[in-house]
Write an enzyme that holds these catalytic residues in place. Structure first.
Site: not given
Length: 266
Positions: A121-122, A139
């Site tokens: 994520h991100d 992430g």
């Protein structure tokens, strides 16, 4: 002409571009956008607010756009953007962003993600990147253009990987990696410049020579701190973009640790 196999499920609200192919037993969520010519081979799941760029091909059992593997995630809006002309091989996983990381995961154009590689994520990834089999990116990682990662490599959260860098197979990268750098080992240590990549991409010979000299000044000298040496090589090479890029990367790191060569007594 768009082709959707009878066994595929394309939820109401999904957008499927002209010439796209959705193969057998695929599932496309209601907020997904598939660009022109995208192909989902079979058994592919694309979920969440995910946008897949034109002509990207996704192979069986890939799981794309599901919520972040982050225990702090509470259902906030998050997106995943994948560029054009990418290849996502079997079992690839890519997660959407989180509120704490800006809410978006981004992948550039012409990237290749080999079997079972993972993008957390991100993450913000550039273009022309290759992740070999079983590469794991945690992430909040940023990866510059033209980076190659060997099989089984792992990158810890919040790490920055500079453009044109090379991460060796099975390396465990926990510190920032300079542009054009090459790392090996677990934990990964800087092992020189990615000279093969520099030559393949036709960088001028004189710039490569200047970069090699700057590398020695940065990592083989005991004068001052690494930031001091970065300022020195930056000032000494105002017309060498490669050196400027490396120096700026170091100076922008703040308190973050950089990946450095292994000491003689390590």
């Amino acid at each position: 002409m768009t082709k959707i196999h009878p066994s595929a499920i394309v939820e109401d609200g999904a957008e499927v571009g002209e010439g796209a192919i959705v193969g057998p037993f695929c599932h496309v969520g209601p907020k997904v956008v598939l660009g022109e010519g995208v192909e989902l081979k079979s058994h592919v799941v694309v979920a969440g607010e995910t946008r897949v760029g034109a002509r990207t091909v996704i192979f069986p059992f890939a799981s794309i756009g599901h919520q972040a593997q982050d225990l702090k995630y509470r259902g906030e809006r998050a997106t995943l953007e994948i560029g054009s002309d990418c290849i996502l091989r079997e079992g690839v996983t890519m997660n959407a962003g989180t509120e704490g990381g800006g809410g978006r995961t981004v992948v550039g154009d012409r990237c290749a993600f080999l079997a079972n590689s993972h993008v957390g994520h991100d993450c913000i990834l550039g273009s022309n990147i290759v992740l070999s089999n079983n590469v794991m990116i945690a992430g909040h990682v940023s990866v510059g253009d033209n980076v190659i990662m060997g099989g089984g490599a792992a990158v810890i959260q919040f790490t920055r990987v500079g453009a044109h860098a090379f991460v060796g197979g099975l390396a465990g990268l926990e510190n920032d990696l300079i542009p054009f750098g090459m790392v090996m080992g677990n934990r990964a240590r800087l092992s020189g410049l990615n000279l093969v990549g520099l030559k393949r991409r036709n960088f001028p010979r004189e710039q490569i020579h200047a970069l090699r000299a700057a590398y020695k000044e940065l990592f083989e000298s005991d004068d001052g701190t690494l930031h001091d040496r970065a300022r020195t090589v930056k000032a000494a090479n105002p017309d060498v973009p490669l050196v400027q890029q490396v120096a700026d990367f170091i100076l922008e790191a703040g308190d973050r640790r950089m990946c450095t060569p292994r000491a003689a007594n390590d």
